[in-house]
Design a protein around this motif. Sequence first.
Motif, PDB file in Angstrom:
ATOM      1  N   ALA A 185     -38.430  55.589 -21.305  1.00  0.00           N
ATOM      2  CA  ALA A 185     -38.648  54.227 -20.829  1.00  0.00           C
ATOM      3  C   ALA A 185     -40.096  53.807 -21.023  1.00  0.00           C
ATOM      4  CB  ALA A 185     -38.273  54.118 -19.351  1.00  0.00           C
ATOM      5  N   THR A 186     -40.266  52.515 -21.275  1.00  0.00           N
ATOM      6  CA  THR A 186     -41.584  51.899 -21.299  1.00  0.00           C
ATOM      7  C   THR A 186     -41.525  50.641 -20.439  1.00  0.00           C
ATOM      8  OG1 THR A 186     -41.096  50.547 -23.255  1.00  0.00           O
ATOM      9  CG2 THR A 186     -42.064  52.725 -23.623  1.00  0.00           C
ATOM     10  N   ALA A 187     -42.672  50.184 -19.989  1.00  0.00           N
ATOM     11  CA  ALA A 187     -42.720  48.978 -19.158  1.00  0.00           C
ATOM     12  C   ALA A 187     -43.998  48.208 -19.449  1.00  0.00           C
ATOM     13  CB  ALA A 187     -42.657  49.343 -17.671  1.00  0.00           C
ATOM     14  N   THR A 188     -43.867  46.893 -19.493  1.00  0.00           N
ATOM     15  CA  THR A 188     -45.051  46.048 -19.595  1.00  0.00           C
ATOM     16  C   THR A 188     -45.711  45.948 -18.217  1.00  0.00           C
ATOM     17  OG1 THR A 188     -43.838  44.018 -19.096  1.00  0.00           O
ATOM     18  CG2 THR A 188     -43.930  44.709 -21.400  1.00  0.00           C
ATOM     19  N   GLU A 189     -46.880  45.372 -18.172  1.00  0.00           N
ATOM     20  CA  GLU A 189     -47.552  45.163 -16.898  1.00  0.00           C
ATOM     21  C   GLU A 189     -46.781  44.138 -16.056  1.00  0.00           C
ATOM     22  OE1 GLU A 189     -50.364  46.600 -15.582  1.00  0.00           O
ATOM     23  OE2 GLU A 189     -50.041  47.998 -17.242  1.00  0.00           O
ATOM     24  N   PRO A 190     -46.823  44.259 -14.723  1.00  0.00           N
ATOM     25  CA  PRO A 190     -46.147  43.304 -13.838  1.00  0.00           C
ATOM     26  C   PRO A 190     -46.979  42.035 -13.656  1.00  0.00           C
ATOM     27  CG  PRO A 190     -47.136  45.048 -12.538  1.00  0.00           C
ATOM     28  CD  PRO A 190     -47.383  45.406 -13.975  1.00  0.00           C
ATOM     29  N   LYS A 191     -46.773  41.066 -14.496  1.00  0.00           N
ATOM     30  CA  LYS A 191     -47.547  39.831 -14.460  1.00  0.00           C
ATOM     31  C   LYS A 191     -46.734  38.620 -14.013  1.00  0.00           C
ATOM     32  CE  LYS A 191     -51.216  41.806 -16.337  1.00  0.00           C
ATOM     33  NZ  LYS A 191     -52.462  42.018 -15.566  1.00  0.00           N
ATOM     34  N   GLY A 192     -45.454  38.583 -14.353  1.00  0.00           N
ATOM     35  CA  GLY A 192     -44.669  37.364 -14.213  1.00  0.00           C
ATOM     36  C   GLY A 192     -44.500  36.856 -12.799  1.00  0.00           C
ATOM     37  N   LEU A 193     -44.149  37.729 -11.867  1.00  0.00           N
ATOM     38  CA  LEU A 193     -43.886  37.272 -10.498  1.00  0.00           C
ATOM     39  C   LEU A 193     -45.168  36.815  -9.817  1.00  0.00           C
ATOM     40  CD1 LEU A 193     -41.202  39.805  -9.206  1.00  0.00           C
ATOM     41  CD2 LEU A 193     -40.889  37.598 -10.343  1.00  0.00           C
ATOM     42  N   ALA A 194     -46.247  37.542 -10.007  1.00  0.00           N
ATOM     43  CA  ALA A 194     -47.514  37.133  -9.396  1.00  0.00           C
ATOM     44  C   ALA A 194     -47.988  35.801  -9.966  1.00  0.00           C
ATOM     45  CB  ALA A 194     -48.571  38.212  -9.615  1.00  0.00           C
ATOM     46  N   ASP A 195     -47.787  35.603 -11.269  1.00  0.00           N
ATOM     47  CA  ASP A 195     -48.186  34.338 -11.887  1.00  0.00           C
ATOM     48  C   ASP A 195     -47.349  33.180 -11.352  1.00  0.00           C
ATOM     49  OD1 ASP A 195     -49.579  32.794 -14.147  1.00  0.00           O
ATOM     50  OD2 ASP A 195     -47.456  32.442 -14.566  1.00  0.00           O
ATOM     51  N   TYR A 196     -46.060  33.407 -11.218  1.00  0.00           N
ATOM     52  CA  TYR A 196     -45.183  32.354 -10.686  1.00  0.00           C
ATOM     53  C   TYR A 196     -45.580  32.012  -9.249  1.00  0.00           C
ATOM     54  CZ  TYR A 196     -40.926  29.758  -9.602  1.00  0.00           C
ATOM     55  OH  TYR A 196     -40.029  28.775  -9.230  1.00  0.00           O
ATOM     56  N   ARG A 197     -45.836  33.033  -8.451  1.00  0.00           N
ATOM     57  CA  ARG A 197     -46.252  32.816  -7.060  1.00  0.00           C
ATOM     58  C   ARG A 197     -47.536  31.993  -7.007  1.00  0.00           C
ATOM     59  NH1 ARG A 197     -47.615  38.161  -3.888  1.00  0.00           N
ATOM     60  NH2 ARG A 197     -49.218  38.200  -5.522  1.00  0.00           N
ATOM     61  N   LYS A 198     -48.481  32.326  -7.864  1.00  0.00           N
ATOM     62  CA  LYS A 198     -49.761  31.617  -7.876  1.00  0.00           C
ATOM     63  C   LYS A 198     -49.575  30.138  -8.163  1.00  0.00           C
ATOM     64  CE  LYS A 198     -54.233  31.664 -10.288  1.00  0.00           C
ATOM     65  NZ  LYS A 198     -55.046  32.351 -11.336  1.00  0.00           N
ATOM     66  N   ARG A 199     -48.655  29.812  -9.037  1.00  0.00           N
ATOM     67  CA  ARG A 199     -48.472  28.424  -9.459  1.00  0.00           C
ATOM     68  C   ARG A 199     -47.514  27.620  -8.584  1.00  0.00           C
ATOM     69  NH1 ARG A 199     -46.078  28.079 -14.534  1.00  0.00           N
ATOM     70  NH2 ARG A 199     -45.488  30.276 -14.594  1.00  0.00           N
ATOM     71  N   HIS A 200     -46.618  28.316  -7.852  1.00  0.00           N
ATOM     72  CA  HIS A 200     -45.539  27.583  -7.201  1.00  0.00           C
ATOM     73  C   HIS A 200     -45.393  27.811  -5.697  1.00  0.00           C
ATOM     74  CE1 HIS A 200     -43.887  26.157 -11.023  1.00  0.00           C
ATOM     75  NE2 HIS A 200     -44.057  27.384 -11.504  1.00  0.00           N
ATOM     76  N   MET A 201     -45.945  28.882  -5.148  1.00  0.00           N
ATOM     77  CA  MET A 201     -45.697  29.188  -3.739  1.00  0.00           C
ATOM     78  C   MET A 201     -46.873  28.738  -2.879  1.00  0.00           C
ATOM     79  SD  MET A 201     -42.819  30.174  -4.474  1.00  0.00           S
ATOM     80  CE  MET A 201     -42.299  30.281  -2.761  1.00  0.00           C
ATOM     81  N   PRO A 202     -46.590  28.079  -1.762  1.00  0.00           N
ATOM     82  CA  PRO A 202     -47.659  27.560  -0.906  1.00  0.00           C
ATOM     83  C   PRO A 202     -48.373  28.671  -0.155  1.00  0.00           C
ATOM     84  CG  PRO A 202     -45.530  27.234   0.133  1.00  0.00           C
ATOM     85  CD  PRO A 202     -45.244  27.758  -1.241  1.00  0.00           C
ATOM     86  N   PRO A 203     -49.615  28.440   0.256  1.00  0.00           N
ATOM     87  CA  PRO A 203     -50.308  29.432   1.095  1.00  0.00           C
ATOM     88  C   PRO A 203     -49.492  29.708   2.356  1.00  0.00           C
ATOM     89  CG  PRO A 203     -51.821  27.734   0.342  1.00  0.00           C
ATOM     90  CD  PRO A 203     -50.449  27.260  -0.038  1.00  0.00           C
ATOM     91  N   GLY A 204     -49.475  30.951   2.762  1.00  0.00           N
ATOM     92  CA  GLY A 204     -48.719  31.318   3.949  1.00  0.00           C
ATOM     93  C   GLY A 204     -47.293  31.734   3.672  1.00  0.00           C
ATOM     94  N   HIS A 205     -46.800  31.539   2.431  1.00  0.00           N
ATOM     95  CA  HIS A 205     -45.454  31.995   2.101  1.00  0.00           C
ATOM     96  C   HIS A 205     -45.406  33.523   2.213  1.00  0.00           C
ATOM     97  CE1 HIS A 205     -41.897  32.912  -0.431  1.00  0.00           C
ATOM     98  NE2 HIS A 205     -41.471  31.739   0.032  1.00  0.00           N
ATOM     99  N   PRO A 206     -44.297  34.092   2.722  1.00  0.00           N
ATOM    100  CA  PRO A 206     -44.227  35.553   2.910  1.00  0.00           C
ATOM    101  C   PRO A 206     -44.525  36.353   1.650  1.00  0.00           C
ATOM    102  CG  PRO A 206     -42.387  34.484   4.015  1.00  0.00           C
ATOM    103  CD  PRO A 206     -43.088  33.414   3.241  1.00  0.00           C
ATOM    104  N   SER A 207     -44.272  35.776   0.480  1.00  0.00           N
ATOM    105  CA  SER A 207     -44.474  36.524  -0.762  1.00  0.00           C
ATOM    106  C   SER A 207     -45.938  36.876  -1.004  1.00  0.00           C
ATOM    107  CB  SER A 207     -43.945  35.718  -1.953  1.00  0.00           C
ATOM    108  OG  SER A 207     -44.665  34.508  -2.111  1.00  0.00           O
ATOM    109  N   TRP A 208     -46.869  36.168  -0.362  1.00  0.00           N
ATOM    110  CA  TRP A 208     -48.281  36.460  -0.571  1.00  0.00           C
ATOM    111  C   TRP A 208     -48.704  37.806   0.038  1.00  0.00           C
ATOM    112  CZ3 TRP A 208     -51.287  34.374  -4.050  1.00  0.00           C
ATOM    113  CH2 TRP A 208     -50.952  33.117  -4.565  1.00  0.00           C
TER     114      TRP A 208
END
Length: 462
Positions: A272-295
């Motif tokens: 197995a190989t894997a790329t770096e985990p970038k997508g979810l953090a990038d989406y959160r940065k652009r779309h999730m408000p401060p204080g959302h549990p995902s932060w």
Amino acid sequence: MADLPSVSRRTLFGGALAAGALAAMPASATAAEEAASSPRRPGQRSMIGVPFERHRTVRIGMIGLGNRGMSMIGGWSAVPGAAVTAVCDIRAERAKAAADKLAADGRPRPAEYGGSADAYQKMLARDDIDLVYIATPWEFHYPQGKAALLSGKHVGVELPIATELDELWDLVNTSEQTRKHLFLAENCSYGRNELAILKMAHEGVFGEVTNGHGGYLHDLRELLFSDTYYTDAWRRKWHTRSTASFYPMHGLAPIAACMDVNRGDRFATLRATATEPKGLADYRKRHMPPGHPSWKETYINGDLVTCLIETEQGRIIRAEHDVSSPRPYSRINSLAGSRGIVEDYPARIYVEPDHSGHAWKDFGPYRDRHDHWLWKKLKDDPNLGGHGGMDYVLQWRIVQQMRAGLVPDIDVYDSAAWCSPVPLSVVSLARGGKPVAVPDFTRGGWTKARPGLDSQPSEMPG
């Protein structure tokens, strides 16, 4: 996350913990040692070729009534000779909603169970259930599947049947001990294109099959960050727990069937190989408000996890998983051999001697010519619905097999092999992508050719 069973540390911390454990393994550890079978206990026998006992009516108990469970309940109740007799969800209001839906559709109202983490155990004590269908979050699949087998029921489990290697072995052993079938409810194995490609492979259209690609490439970012779609954000939280290929089976299973895995060939090694985990953090940065549990979360699973699987007969399968990147949906569905290749998304084909000039051709005429008998029979059925119809084809076929006393198309050995990339990818990634052995869940039974999804036409009992 409310009322979840404990998650073992080797799964919870995935590659980080596995790396420490593997560092202590001698470098000379052989593939055979890594893949050592779990020995059968006295009286335990293979389930290969074992038919269902005949059922006049297949009585179904459902565990898990979230998005997937509620989308499947109508199909289960619509198949001729099937009846949903009990429904269960930890949230009692969901069980009531499911029962209300069936009653509104003119079906007998099922018994309702819910309100506690062990409510499903109470449902399993009933004697009017033949098949248990499990559509809960991944953490629950193994304990609920095993409990259903021990209660004397056959079991269909949504993907995956388990997330750890010892759990996969335990489900194999429990199925053999109880003489009840447990199978992965892999709807994509019943997709129209997938079944046509299977027939074409077995009819030699592609010559000698040498390689294939399959997986699950689906941009789920909006749903993963929804506050309502995945209850308690259970699916997003898996990306904080482990470095693994969580869900490649949708594309892997059909390709494995084309290669007769467990029916003349088997998975031998996986890397197995894997790329770096970038997508979810990038989406959160652009779309999730401060204080959302995902932060409060840290995402560790790679966006694209690729497993390269080699079979005993020397074939290669590339299985991919990516739900964190912006992209059109694809299960890949590619199969190649000495005389040609087919690729899906979009569906296209190139085979000799029909084609030349290095130009893709339309797959449609080939699908129509090689249409599987299930699709010929059911493509005009008014109940054909979810996911392009393959959900209902899966449900119809399972009920038909149980009513007619047939051998299941998908058995516990197929299910364990198809789900093994989940834990094995953790180990390989912890080793820097080095190959690891895939266990032989059939204990040698893979060497014998036998039918599977390439079934012969048969009727639904009257």
